[in-house]
Design a protein around this motif. Structure first.
Motif, PDB file in Angstrom:
ATOM      1  N   GLY A  15       1.496  -1.170  -0.149  1.00  0.00           N
ATOM      2  CA  GLY A  15      -0.307   0.424  -0.304  1.00  0.00           C
ATOM      3  C   GLY A  15       1.287   1.709   0.157  1.00  0.00           C
ATOM      4  N   LEU A  16       0.478   2.903   0.498  1.00  0.00           N
ATOM      5  CA  LEU A  16       0.798   3.598  -0.067  1.00  0.00           C
ATOM      6  C   LEU A  16       0.627   4.193   1.111  1.00  0.00           C
ATOM      7  N   LYS A  17       1.956   4.802   2.099  1.00  0.00           N
ATOM      8  CA  LYS A  17       2.638   4.851   3.354  1.00  0.00           C
ATOM      9  C   LYS A  17       3.134   6.324   3.078  1.00  0.00           C
ATOM     10  N   GLU A  18       1.948   7.218   3.540  1.00  0.00           N
ATOM     11  CA  GLU A  18       2.922   8.727   2.730  1.00  0.00           C
ATOM     12  C   GLU A  18       3.558   9.084   4.560  1.00  0.00           C
ATOM     13  N   ASN A  19       4.814   9.056   4.323  1.00  0.00           N
ATOM     14  CA  ASN A  19       5.653   9.928   5.099  1.00  0.00           C
ATOM     15  C   ASN A  19       7.000  10.920   4.534  1.00  0.00           C
ATOM     16  N   ALA A  20       6.413  12.107   4.473  1.00  0.00           N
ATOM     17  CA  ALA A  20       7.027  13.187   4.312  1.00  0.00           C
ATOM     18  C   ALA A  20       8.327  13.395   4.295  1.00  0.00           C
ATOM     19  N   THR A  21       9.270  12.868   3.681  1.00  0.00           N
ATOM     20  CA  THR A  21      11.128  13.410   3.383  1.00  0.00           C
ATOM     21  C   THR A  21      11.244  14.776   2.197  1.00  0.00           C
ATOM     22  N   ASP A  22      12.236  15.705   2.937  1.00  0.00           N
ATOM     23  CA  ASP A  22      12.768  17.061   1.807  1.00  0.00           C
ATOM     24  C   ASP A  22      13.450  15.778   0.908  1.00  0.00           C
ATOM     25  N   ALA A  23      12.810  15.837  -0.163  1.00  0.00           N
ATOM     26  CA  ALA A  23      14.222  14.804  -1.435  1.00  0.00           C
ATOM     27  C   ALA A  23      14.323  15.792  -1.885  1.00  0.00           C
ATOM     28  N   GLN A  24      15.956  15.508  -2.088  1.00  0.00           N
ATOM     29  CA  GLN A  24      16.432  16.329  -2.881  1.00  0.00           C
ATOM     30  C   GLN A  24      16.907  15.837  -4.741  1.00  0.00           C
ATOM     31  N   GLU A  25      16.630  16.583  -5.653  1.00  0.00           N
ATOM     32  CA  GLU A  25      16.923  15.640  -6.690  1.00  0.00           C
ATOM     33  C   GLU A  25      18.120  15.985  -7.030  1.00  0.00           C
ATOM     34  N   GLU A  26      19.106  15.125  -8.035  1.00  0.00           N
ATOM     35  CA  GLU A  26      20.282  15.305  -8.319  1.00  0.00           C
ATOM     36  C   GLU A  26      20.258  15.028  -9.942  1.00  0.00           C
ATOM     37  N   SER A  27      21.081  14.795 -10.710  1.00  0.00           N
ATOM     38  CA  SER A  27      20.446  14.673 -11.788  1.00  0.00           C
ATOM     39  C   SER A  27      22.262  13.426 -12.001  1.00  0.00           C
TER      40      SER A  27
END
Length: 322
Positions: free
Chosen positions: A158-170
């Motif tokens: 299932g989908l379980k929200e667990n908010a995190t500050d995701a950093q994007e990287e090429s």
């Protein structure tokens, strides 16, 4: 070191399976006291991954990867895993995932446990619960290799929200000509609004519908439920419906939250392909139909009377609860 998750997308949009895989990867990462890194290929917007516990996103943008290629995609994921020193790699169990998984396992010299249905029982040793015997039983599989690949069964976690500050990287993997030794000339897709692979609800019809001219009632029920339509093997063999809708052991596997079978007797091959569905409802005028033994709910009656009435009642319910 992190847990790596491959987040599958199509036409630039993430599939639901990607978010479920990310949720599952976060559960494993918490057990291992580490973070989750996702690798995405040509996804337009990766910000939603942070909702499901992803701390870093490796974004791969490459025109050569617009069409799925198992060799190339497996190479991308393997390079990402090595870049992150990931000891656990999580993938889904879509058709594409199942295709690339063995290649990825070879590339990483990793053990692979498909059809996982729960978080690992233990991470040292690494033991995971899996479906077995066409979803009629479970087993506990131990992966002893340095790198471990886990394939999460659809709708198992299932989908379980667990908010995190995701950093994007090429991320720019090194792709060779060998990765593209298989040339994809064209891709034919079913035109349904909702595909069987992504559907939470599936409405399926069999020979009991008597002919393709009666398929409208299946489509009407599917529309009110927001479901995908499917069929049994004899129906697709007779040309009533496209083979892309054939579900069962020799067709597409279904692991929907709700599977409604209309006019399907329940041959063992069909049951094997839909056994992972959580709730199975059968509508058939034969009380001795084998499907009733596997069903959670059964309606003995004429589908031509039951289905239209069910559709109408569902429309009324939705209208009154809008």
């Amino acid at each position: 070191m992190s847990v790596l998750v491959y987040t599958e997308s199509e036409n630039g949009k993430f599939k639901k399976a990607a978010f479920e895989a990310a949720s599952y990867a976060k559960g494993i990462a918490d057990k291992m006291d580490t973070n989750v890194t996702a690798v995405s290929v040509n996804a337009e917007d990766t910000s939603d991954l942070g909702k499901y516990g992803v701390s870093k996103v490796l974004k791969v943008n490459n025109d050569k990867l617009q069409k799925f290629n198992a060799d190339a995609y497996a190479d991308v994921i393997a390079q990402a895993a090595k870049n992150e020193d990931a000891k656990v790699v999580v993938i889904g169990q879509t058709a594409n995932d199942r295709y690339l998984a063995p290649i990825l396992a070879v590339n990483l010299e990793a053990g692979y446990a498909p059809n996982a249905v729960a978080l690992p029982e233990s991470t040292s040793p690494f033991q995971v619960k899996r479906n077995a015997f066409t979803n009629k039983a479970f087993n506990i599989t131990e992966i002893s290799t340095d790198v471990k690949i886990v394939g999460l069964a659809k709708n198992a976690y299932g989908l379980k929200e667990n908010a995190t500050d995701a950093q994007e990287e090429s991320f720019e993997p090194n792709l060779s000509e060998e990765d593209f030794s298989i040339n994809i000339e064209s891709v034919d897709k079913a035109t349904d609004k909702i595909t069987i692979a992504d559907a939470e609800i599936v409405v399926s019809g069999g020979r009991g519908l008597k002919g393709p001219e009666n398929w409208e009632m299946i489509e009407n029920l599917a529309e009110v439920l927001g479901a995908a339509t499917a069929c049994s093997k004899p129906v697709s063999d007779m040309g009533w419906r496209p083979h892309s809708e054939h579900v069962g052991q020799t067709g597409k596997p279904v692991a929907a939250n709700l599977y409604i079978a209309v006019g399907i007797s329940g041959a063992i091959q069909h049951l094997a392909g839909i056994n992972a569905s959580k709730t199975k409802v059968v509508i058939n005028n034969d009380p001795e139909a084998p499907f009733f033994k596997a069903a959670d709910y059964g309606v003995v009656g004429d589908a031509f009377e039951v289905v239209p009435k069910l559709t109408e009642k569902l429309k009324e319910f939705k209208a009154n609860n809008a």
